[in-house]
Design a protein around this motif. Sequence first.
Motif, short mmCIF file in Angstrom:
data_model
loop_
_atom_site.label_atom_id
_atom_site.label_comp_id
_atom_site.label_asym_id
_atom_site.label_seq_id
_atom_site.Cartn_x
_atom_site.Cartn_y
_atom_site.Cartn_z
N LEU A 84 4.28 -6.42 6.13
CA LEU A 84 3.13 -6.78 6.32
C LEU A 84 2.59 -7.81 5.29
O LEU A 84 3.24 -7.87 4.20
CB LEU A 84 2.12 -5.35 6.14
CG LEU A 84 2.30 -4.06 7.04
CD1 LEU A 84 1.31 -3.10 6.70
CD2 LEU A 84 2.33 -4.69 8.53
N ILE A 85 1.60 -8.60 5.86
CA ILE A 85 1.22 -9.81 4.90
C ILE A 85 0.17 -8.94 3.93
O ILE A 85 -0.77 -8.38 4.32
CB ILE A 85 0.30 -10.66 5.68
CG1 ILE A 85 1.12 -11.25 6.88
CG2 ILE A 85 -0.26 -11.77 4.67
CD1 ILE A 85 1.83 -12.56 6.78
N PRO A 86 0.53 -9.35 2.55
CA PRO A 86 -0.23 -8.60 1.46
C PRO A 86 -1.75 -9.00 1.43
O PRO A 86 -1.81 -10.01 2.02
CB PRO A 86 0.58 -8.88 -0.02
CG PRO A 86 1.25 -10.04 0.72
CD PRO A 86 1.59 -9.95 2.08
N THR A 110 -4.16 -8.51 3.27
CA THR A 110 -4.84 -8.56 4.53
C THR A 110 -4.83 -7.41 5.11
O THR A 110 -3.95 -6.42 5.23
CB THR A 110 -3.76 -9.54 5.14
OG1 THR A 110 -3.56 -10.74 4.45
CG2 THR A 110 -4.44 -10.06 6.48
#
Lengths: 243, 390
Positions: free
Chosen positions: A100-102, A104
């Motif tokens: 996952l995009i950190p 965010t």
Amino acid sequence: MSATRPVLDVRSLTKVYGEGETTVRALDGVSFQVERGEYLAIMGSSGSGKSTLMNILGCLDAPTAGTYLLDGVDVSRLSDVQLALARNRLIGFVFQAYNLIPRTSAVANVELPLAYAGMRATERRRRAMFALDLVGLADRAELQPNQLSGGQQQRVAVARALVTEPALLLADEPTGNLDSHATEEVLSVLDDLNAAGRTIVLISHEEEVGARADRLIKLFDGRIVADSRQAPVGRHSAAGMVR
Amino acid sequence: MSFAEIVRFALRGIGANKLRSALTMLGILIGVAAVILLVAVGNGSAQAITTRIEALGTNTLTVMSTSRGSGGLTPRVAEALDDPVLAPDVRSVSPVVSAPATLTYEGAEHEVTSFVGTTPAWFTASNSPVATGSVFSAEDESQARRVVVIGKTVAEEMFPGTDPVGAQVTVGGALFTVVGVLKEKSSAGFQDAGDTAVAPISAVRQVLAGYGGLSSILVEAAGSGRVDVARSEVATILDERLGAGAYRIQNASQLLETRTETAGTFTALLGAVAAISLLVGGIGITNIMLVTVTERTREIGIRKALGAPRRVILTQFLVEATLLSVIGGGLGVAAAVIGSRFSIVGVRPVIVPSSVLLALGVSVLIGLFFGGLPAARAARLRPIDALRYE
């Protein structure tokens, strides 16, 4: 899209790493097809080439030789832009490390593929929330990845993979980093998705994960050593009841 | 994906890493502000020197004798210089004698380093107008009347709170009537330009200096552009009268040039120091950007795996880098503008517009280059390589 065409058609796929004496044949002539709606598990010990195969199937990596038809299209002929489009529209990828995009929020992570598809913000939000609801995390939508447990993060990743309604859901050791409870959470989501008609290809080295699929391919040293259909075992009790 | 959407992504990226973004902007802010402010200080001090020297009068020449006995320069020589035929570019000639003297008024004593005797033309030539009262007249000079114009400092010392005009001061045993006070003048160097008194040359010679040679002759050129012509004309006459080498001609504009050059060197030095700080700031930015490459590269890998086209990724990261450096640079300019309102080490900074452009340009370029380059490289990678980047 004709109904008879396989979603995946892999022909003598070969991937070679390194040069000269240190050459490693990670894949050595792998061929198989996956029909629409199948639930395929690829199993093998570490070093059997299953992750390499998965990366190629997800258009994240390119094979050294062989052809790969995704939904009837030869991937090696696609340009960079077309490849991006294929990853966006045709494939949903679930990684072992969640990816996952950190920093965010969960819902923003799920929205991401839709944003790259050029969808409007309101419609995007609606669909992302629907996908999160499907994995049972609608109430965690505004939390950031580090506020979620491993199983929850992986379910967010699954929601992100299915939000574009791709033809193919690829899961690379989706339960590799999870405890048994979280594993059950994620696998039951996959069961439901397959029951709803989604094609799923899953990699694992755990027998009970592979047992849930209705087809099993075993890899050894870059070759397919077994390809068998099986009656799935241990599926989520509600499977087949959703939708 | 629309550009506005990408900008929103970039803003979210900046907001997601607040500390890192703030540090990056701080680095650029300090670099930019330092360059602008230090150059402004250098420029300000240069301008201060220039105005001081200009106050001396830039279109005057001072003729001085090189021999110690001051036998060379006589009033006759001064008269010879005031020759419309041989020296058409000379507007006025003022012979000057000066000597240290003590002024006394009702028991109050004040010592001036130079009690100047000259003609009325001196006041305009040396750019020394009176503030109150008037200068003495040509008639005062020819009659050797004992009148005196005193400097601002003298007036404040001897007549605190009262108007000195009309008072009688004793100088060298003779009474002089104060007729005017000089306007305050910025001083060049350490000498106080207000600590002086000016009287008719005839009177000063009678009372103080005697009938020897002159201290100097002040020659005013007909215009600032004709100083050099006037100088050669004066030199021709003096060569004939005194012989070459017996005198020396000084020019305020020469002094100005030298000082301006010095100030230029000073500014360049400050600019160099500032440029180094900008460079160090730039390296700081680079460092922060590079440290985050690993994390950002993985993120780029994820985004590519989700189907982000290279163009979108590149644009997002370029917009991020641009916003960071432009906001940081803008704040730096603001800081410099605010800082330049205060005087720094006694100098009022004057901002040089080109330094603003330069500092801003360099910082934005650094931000773009080191923010954009790793992103561009990562965007070119296969997703799997970007994901595995260590």
